[in-house]
Motif scaffolding. Sequence first.
Motif, PDB file in Angstrom:
ATOM      1  N   VAL A   1       0.857  -1.179   0.000  1.00  0.00           N
ATOM      2  CA  VAL A   1       0.000   0.000   0.000  1.00  0.00           C
ATOM      3  C   VAL A   1       0.900   1.239   0.000  1.00  0.00           C
ATOM      4  CG1 VAL A   1      -1.739   1.311   1.266  1.00  0.00           C
ATOM      5  CG2 VAL A   1      -1.850  -1.191   1.214  1.00  0.00           C
ATOM      6  N   ASN A   2       0.665   2.133  -0.934  1.00  0.00           N
ATOM      7  CA  ASN A   2       1.496   3.317  -1.106  1.00  0.00           C
ATOM      8  C   ASN A   2       1.112   4.392  -0.086  1.00  0.00           C
ATOM      9  OD1 ASN A   2       2.788   5.670  -1.964  1.00  0.00           O
ATOM     10  ND2 ASN A   2       2.551   5.194  -4.125  1.00  0.00           N
ATOM     11  N   PRO A   3       2.008   4.770   0.816  1.00  0.00           N
ATOM     12  CA  PRO A   3       1.684   5.816   1.794  1.00  0.00           C
ATOM     13  C   PRO A   3       1.282   7.130   1.140  1.00  0.00           C
ATOM     14  CG  PRO A   3       3.717   4.690   2.401  1.00  0.00           C
ATOM     15  CD  PRO A   3       3.365   4.219   1.026  1.00  0.00           C
ATOM     16  N   SER A   4       1.878   7.452  -0.009  1.00  0.00           N
ATOM     17  CA  SER A   4       1.543   8.699  -0.682  1.00  0.00           C
ATOM     18  C   SER A   4       0.083   8.721  -1.113  1.00  0.00           C
ATOM     19  CB  SER A   4       2.447   8.901  -1.912  1.00  0.00           C
ATOM     20  OG  SER A   4       3.792   9.047  -1.520  1.00  0.00           O
ATOM     21  N   SER A   5      -0.424   7.578  -1.579  1.00  0.00           N
ATOM     22  CA  SER A   5      -1.831   7.502  -1.980  1.00  0.00           C
ATOM     23  C   SER A   5      -2.748   7.658  -0.774  1.00  0.00           C
ATOM     24  CB  SER A   5      -2.104   6.168  -2.680  1.00  0.00           C
ATOM     25  OG  SER A   5      -1.380   6.077  -3.881  1.00  0.00           O
ATOM     26  N   LEU A   6      -2.386   7.021   0.350  1.00  0.00           N
ATOM     27  CA  LEU A   6      -3.183   7.166   1.569  1.00  0.00           C
ATOM     28  C   LEU A   6      -3.180   8.604   2.057  1.00  0.00           C
ATOM     29  CD1 LEU A   6      -2.351   4.042   3.775  1.00  0.00           C
ATOM     30  CD2 LEU A   6      -4.573   4.670   2.827  1.00  0.00           C
ATOM     31  N   ARG A   7      -2.019   9.239   1.989  1.00  0.00           N
ATOM     32  CA  ARG A   7      -1.895  10.634   2.421  1.00  0.00           C
ATOM     33  C   ARG A   7      -2.772  11.544   1.560  1.00  0.00           C
ATOM     34  NH1 ARG A   7       3.224  10.894   1.715  1.00  0.00           N
ATOM     35  NH2 ARG A   7       3.817  10.123   3.777  1.00  0.00           N
ATOM     36  N   GLN A   8      -2.767  11.299   0.267  1.00  0.00           N
ATOM     37  CA  GLN A   8      -3.582  12.094  -0.649  1.00  0.00           C
ATOM     38  C   GLN A   8      -5.072  11.884  -0.384  1.00  0.00           C
ATOM     39  OE1 GLN A   8      -2.627  11.394  -4.773  1.00  0.00           O
ATOM     40  NE2 GLN A   8      -4.350  12.582  -5.527  1.00  0.00           N
ATOM     41  N   ASP A   9      -5.470  10.621  -0.165  1.00  0.00           N
ATOM     42  CA  ASP A   9      -6.879  10.333   0.116  1.00  0.00           C
ATOM     43  C   ASP A   9      -7.312  10.911   1.456  1.00  0.00           C
ATOM     44  OD1 ASP A   9      -7.241   9.069  -2.280  1.00  0.00           O
ATOM     45  OD2 ASP A   9      -7.111   7.035  -1.478  1.00  0.00           O
ATOM     46  N   ALA A  10      -6.405  10.931   2.420  1.00  0.00           N
ATOM     47  CA  ALA A  10      -6.731  11.515   3.723  1.00  0.00           C
ATOM     48  C   ALA A  10      -7.052  13.002   3.578  1.00  0.00           C
ATOM     49  CB  ALA A  10      -5.576  11.315   4.696  1.00  0.00           C
ATOM     50  N   ARG A  11      -6.285  13.696   2.744  1.00  0.00           N
ATOM     51  CA  ARG A  11      -6.569  15.120   2.508  1.00  0.00           C
ATOM     52  C   ARG A  11      -7.894  15.290   1.773  1.00  0.00           C
ATOM     53  NH1 ARG A  11      -0.820  15.426   1.386  1.00  0.00           N
ATOM     54  NH2 ARG A  11      -1.255  15.130  -0.835  1.00  0.00           N
ATOM     55  N   LYS A  12      -8.193  14.369   0.866  1.00  0.00           N
ATOM     56  CA  LYS A  12      -9.402  14.477   0.049  1.00  0.00           C
ATOM     57  C   LYS A  12     -10.662  14.175   0.839  1.00  0.00           C
ATOM     58  CE  LYS A  12     -11.488  12.499  -4.152  1.00  0.00           C
ATOM     59  NZ  LYS A  12     -11.262  11.531  -5.276  1.00  0.00           N
ATOM     60  N   TYR A  13     -10.629  13.090   1.608  1.00  0.00           N
ATOM     61  CA  TYR A  13     -11.839  12.615   2.282  1.00  0.00           C
ATOM     62  C   TYR A  13     -11.923  13.018   3.756  1.00  0.00           C
ATOM     63  CZ  TYR A  13     -12.073   9.567  -1.822  1.00  0.00           C
ATOM     64  OH  TYR A  13     -12.122   9.084  -3.109  1.00  0.00           O
ATOM     65  N   GLY A  14     -10.796  13.432   4.329  1.00  0.00           N
ATOM     66  CA  GLY A  14     -10.734  13.658   5.759  1.00  0.00           C
ATOM     67  C   GLY A  14     -11.715  14.675   6.326  1.00  0.00           C
ATOM     68  N   PRO A  15     -11.824  15.874   5.746  1.00  0.00           N
ATOM     69  CA  PRO A  15     -12.716  16.871   6.349  1.00  0.00           C
ATOM     70  C   PRO A  15     -14.161  16.404   6.454  1.00  0.00           C
ATOM     71  CG  PRO A  15     -11.190  17.914   4.820  1.00  0.00           C
ATOM     72  CD  PRO A  15     -11.009  16.433   4.652  1.00  0.00           C
ATOM     73  N   ARG A  16     -14.677  15.761   5.418  1.00  0.00           N
ATOM     74  CA  ARG A  16     -16.064  15.293   5.480  1.00  0.00           C
ATOM     75  C   ARG A  16     -16.209  14.154   6.475  1.00  0.00           C
ATOM     76  NH1 ARG A  16     -19.912  12.733   0.729  1.00  0.00           N
ATOM     77  NH2 ARG A  16     -21.870  12.973   1.889  1.00  0.00           N
ATOM     78  N   LEU A  17     -15.217  13.256   6.510  1.00  0.00           N
ATOM     79  CA  LEU A  17     -15.268  12.154   7.461  1.00  0.00           C
ATOM     80  C   LEU A  17     -15.254  12.684   8.893  1.00  0.00           C
ATOM     81  CD1 LEU A  17     -15.147   9.208   8.352  1.00  0.00           C
ATOM     82  CD2 LEU A  17     -12.660   9.273   7.983  1.00  0.00           C
TER      83      LEU A  17
END
Length: 235
Positions: free
Chosen positions: A200-216
């Motif tokens: 699992v690529n940490p960079s992809s997780l980091r990017q998704d965290a920025r994308k989905y995090g505020p709504r979550l």
Amino acid sequence: MNKTALILRHVHFEDLGSFAEPLTASGYTIRYSDVGDMDFCKGDPCSPDLLIILGGPIGVYDGAYPFLGTEMDFVRARLSAGLPTLGICLGAQLIAAALGERVFPTGIKEIGFSKLALTEAGRSSPLRRLKDVAVLHWHGDTYSLPLGAVDLASSDLVEQQAFSIGSNILGLQFHPEAETDKRFERWLVGHAVELATAKVNPSSLRQDARKYGPRLREAARLMLRDWLDGLEARS
């Protein structure tokens, strides 16, 4: 007089995260009890007004960690009394195991952000706040649904994602509480070996965290608030 919330924590960076604020706002005084502390799972399990069991990178069935048996007894006593208890990931698995159910590897690592499929019961529960919200999954184990529990959600990869028993018991296989701002880096570093093994690529997780995090974050806080509001008072 404030209510008390006891938090069982297995690794330091997997803390209450975004759940801390709504707990405090609901009048709870928060106390962590960490694995390895002298007070871990000591005292009367029925004393706190609320028990929250957080996640961790080990399996309920892992005999290399003898504290798990002590912790399961602690949780079981709490469940027998029907007192407010929330389990997240490993915590949900500990609830299931304490109730006599099987916890076992799924054969895959479900790590990343994706939406839940809520059951009919889930859509009328506090989890309705998570409808169409990408939540964080980070686990390799699952559980058999406890007898008398209500199935609330599934994902594309793993059927069991959440259950409730009455108003006071809630198990969540996923991580709605995880902070996805700069603090998310603690997860990426703490689970670096697992991420590398699972490719699992940490960079992809980091990017998704920025994308989905505020709504979550917002949806998770509303979900917890709704659950707290619906708890049954001590008899």
